[in-house]
Design an enzyme around this catalytic site. Structure first.
Site, PDB file in Angstrom:
ATOM      1  N   ASP A   1     -10.575   5.339  12.481  1.00 24.70           N
ATOM      2  CA  ASP A   1     -10.611   5.064  11.042  1.00 24.70           C
ATOM      3  C   ASP A   1     -10.842   3.569  10.812  1.00 24.70           C
ATOM      4  OD1 ASP A   1     -10.490   5.757   8.345  1.00 24.70           O
ATOM      5  OD2 ASP A   1      -8.335   5.405   8.219  1.00 24.70           O
TER       6      ASP A   1
ATOM      7  N   ALA B   1       0.535   5.591   0.774  1.00 23.93           N
ATOM      8  CA  ALA B   1      -0.213   6.795   1.123  1.00 23.93           C
ATOM      9  C   ALA B   1       0.738   7.982   1.069  1.00 23.93           C
ATOM     10  CB  ALA B   1      -0.842   6.649   2.506  1.00 23.93           C
ATOM     11  N   SER B   2       0.261   9.160   1.451  1.00 20.84           N
ATOM     12  CA  SER B   2       1.088  10.358   1.302  1.00 20.84           C
ATOM     13  C   SER B   2       2.296  10.340   2.232  1.00 20.84           C
ATOM     14  CB  SER B   2       0.252  11.611   1.565  1.00 20.84           C
ATOM     15  OG  SER B   2      -0.315  11.567   2.863  1.00 20.84           O
ATOM     16  N   ILE B   3       2.148   9.797   3.432  1.00 16.78           N
ATOM     17  CA  ILE B   3       3.233   9.811   4.404  1.00 16.78           C
ATOM     18  C   ILE B   3       4.132   8.590   4.285  1.00 16.78           C
ATOM     19  CG2 ILE B   3       3.701   9.544   6.881  1.00 16.78           C
ATOM     20  CD1 ILE B   3       1.578  11.564   7.455  1.00 16.78           C
ATOM     21  N   ALA B   4       3.550   7.421   4.036  1.00 15.04           N
ATOM     22  CA  ALA B   4       4.339   6.191   4.086  1.00 15.04           C
ATOM     23  C   ALA B   4       3.831   5.162   3.092  1.00 15.04           C
ATOM     24  CB  ALA B   4       4.287   5.611   5.497  1.00 15.04           C
ATOM     25  N   GLN B   5       4.634   4.120   2.902  1.00 16.95           N
ATOM     26  CA  GLN B   5       4.167   2.960   2.159  1.00 16.95           C
ATOM     27  C   GLN B   5       4.585   1.708   2.908  1.00 16.95           C
ATOM     28  OE1 GLN B   5       5.940   4.291  -1.572  1.00 16.95           O
ATOM     29  NE2 GLN B   5       7.230   2.472  -1.634  1.00 16.95           N
ATOM     30  N   VAL B   6       3.844   0.622   2.648  1.00 17.19           N
ATOM     31  CA  VAL B   6       4.032  -0.628   3.391  1.00 17.19           C
ATOM     32  C   VAL B   6       4.594  -1.698   2.468  1.00 17.19           C
ATOM     33  CG1 VAL B   6       2.896  -2.410   4.773  1.00 17.19           C
ATOM     34  CG2 VAL B   6       2.108  -0.029   4.912  1.00 17.19           C
TER      35      VAL B   6
ATOM     36  N   LYS C   1       6.263  -0.515   7.571  1.00 13.95           N
ATOM     37  CA  LYS C   1       5.653   0.770   7.253  1.00 13.95           C
ATOM     38  C   LYS C   1       6.785   1.794   7.264  1.00 13.95           C
ATOM     39  CE  LYS C   1       1.937   3.945   8.596  1.00 13.95           C
ATOM     40  NZ  LYS C   1       0.804   4.184   9.538  1.00 13.95           N
TER      41      LYS C   1
ATOM     42  N   ALA D   1       0.859  -1.194   0.000  1.00 11.62           N
ATOM     43  CA  ALA D   1       0.000   0.000   0.000  1.00 11.62           C
ATOM     44  C   ALA D   1       0.885   1.230   0.000  1.00 11.62           C
ATOM     45  CB  ALA D   1      -0.915  -0.001   1.217  1.00 11.62           C
TER      46      ALA D   1
END
Length: 446
Positions: A288, A130-135, A149, A128
């Site tokens: 969330d 996202a704007s801050i991190a990826q996994v 992460k 995955a």
């Protein structure tokens, strides 16, 4: 884990110099996007919420988070801006693995330990982004599978640079949105700064996971779990967790007929009981917890994932929030009005006309509620698109509350939207189930 010494002092010095260059580059990009937006306005485009959202998405991580803050804080921002930013999705193109690998080297390597001593394999294709991190999926040297992460390069520099100019951004917003002039902007900026920087601190997220797991152990809950954090390998920019194997609760291949131990009503009940009891006992809640952040593991347990967005709410407001959702479910407008007054942070509660507030709620929400609760069961959707009716109700309640002098607590919107999301989620997994029943009802009434 605290770092000892830079593995390569020359590279470390270059990196520090690079931070200054990156900050300057970031300021130039921000100015460029702002200039292009101003040019569009000069050519006739209307400077509205949609144009602002487009500019924010172009400017990236900080402004995406700012947009999400606007969308989740209807008690502060005007309705049209809250609506426009509801679709500000935190999904971005992955950065090349070479850059992710460099972050891992910078964060985890020491003079006595290289990356190859820690991991035997790291999948270069992210699970995955996202704007801050990826996994990424990885295998430790001892053979255990983990999920990494990893914070994207320069996110901290970008966010600190952007946050330093937010006062200027708010000055511009005041020109565009006159209603903001009446607000006290300093606390708003401080709140945004705290929330955004918290999301860049993976040690804080690991603490939330630990707290949740400790709660599960304390109450003897073996039906639900969360990924165990490898603290010796985790830093503010890298979170190493056990890799959990299973399927998202919205995976179409899952068969919800009770076979293989998959009873959808029981699973939904376990999710709700766990979330409610955790909130009541710890004072914080996963804010969330959509279906994509719930996984049915191969061993039958349910995993709660992604503890990056957490909420807190005072006990004095908690019961009233539950009462509000109960009233919403049965269209009890007077009950809604009483709950809103009980939740609201106002010193003039005794001067609020409950009957008039209830009438206003019925006039507005009566047009929305049937669409949100009266439709036949349909597949649940993730994200803003599946929550239009719920978002509309939330916005209307906040707007009506403002007109009656009601000001809501900081995380009110996060809590109620999560409760309402559960309600919609149940339409798919357990349509004959109530949000407040059994142990949950007892907790709410305590």
């Amino acid at each position: 884990m605290p770092k000892l010494l830079p593995k390569n002092p020359l590279n470390f010095a270059k990196k520090q110099l690079g931070h200054g260059v990156n900050a300057l580059s970031r300021l130039q990009k921000t100015a460029s996007v702002a200039g292009l937006s101003a040019l569009r306005v000069a050519k006739g485009d209307k400077m509205d919420a949609q144009l602002l959202r487009e500019a924010f998405e172009q400017m990236g991580v900080t402004y995406i988070k700012l947009g999400q803050f606007i969308a989740s804080t209807p008690s502060i921002f005007p309705r049209e801006y809250v609506l426009a930013f509801q679709g500000c999705l935190d999904q971005t193109t992955p950065v090349p693995f070479a850059k992710i690998r460099q972050v891992l080297i910078d964060e985890l390597e020491t003079d006595s330990r290289g990356l190859g001593d820690i991991f035997s394999y790291i999948d270069p294709v992210p699970l995955a982004s996202a704007s801050i991190a990826q996994v990424h999926k990885a295998v430790l040297a001892d053979g255990r599978q983990v999920a990494l992460k990893v914070q994207k390069p320069d996110v901290d520099t970008i966010m600190h640079t952007d946050l330093s100019v937010l006062h200027g951004a708010f000055w511009a917003l005041e020109k565009v949105v006159p209603n903001l002039k009446a607000a006290s902007l300093a606390p708003i900026v401080d709140e945004m700064r705290a929330r955004m920087l918290a999301e860049t601190d993976f040690l804080a997220e690991s603490a939330h996971i630990d707290k949740f797991l400790a709660h599960l152990k304390q109450v003897g809950n073996d039906k639900v779990t969360a990924p165990t954090v490898h603290h010796a390998l985790s830093t503010k920019k890298v979170l190493v967790m056990d890799l959990l194997m299973g399927k998202s609760l919205i995976d179409e291949s899952l068969i919800w007929d009770g076979t293989a131990g998959r009873d959808s009503k029981q699973i939904m009940s376990d999710v709700l009981d766990t979330w409610f009891l955790s909130l009541m006992m710890t004072g914080e809640f996963h804010a969330d917890l959509h279906a994509g952040n719930l996984m049915l593991l191969n061993d039958g347990r349910i995993a709660f994932l992604d503890f990056g967005l957490m909420g807190q709410i005072a006990p004095s407001s908690l019961q009233a929030c539950f009462g509000l959702v109960q009233s919403l479910q049965i269209n009890d407008y007077r009950g809604m009005a009483q709950a809103m007054v009980a939740i609201g942070m106002t010193h003039r509660a005794d001067k609020i006309d409950i009957d008039r507030l209830a009438d206003d709620l019925q006039k507005i929400l009566g047009k929305i509620t049937p669409n949100a609760y009266g439709q036949p069961p349909k597949p649940v959707q993730i994200g803003a698109e599946g929550n239009d009716g719920l978002n509309a109700m939330m916005l209307e309640m906040v707007e009506i509350g403002k007109r009656h002098g009601i000001h809501f607590p900081r995380d009110f919107a996060l809590l109620v939207k999560q409760l309402l999301y559960f309600d919609r989620f149940m339409v798919t997994l357990a349509p004959d189930m109530e949000l407040f029943e059994g142990e949950r009802l007892s907790l709410v009434k305590e």
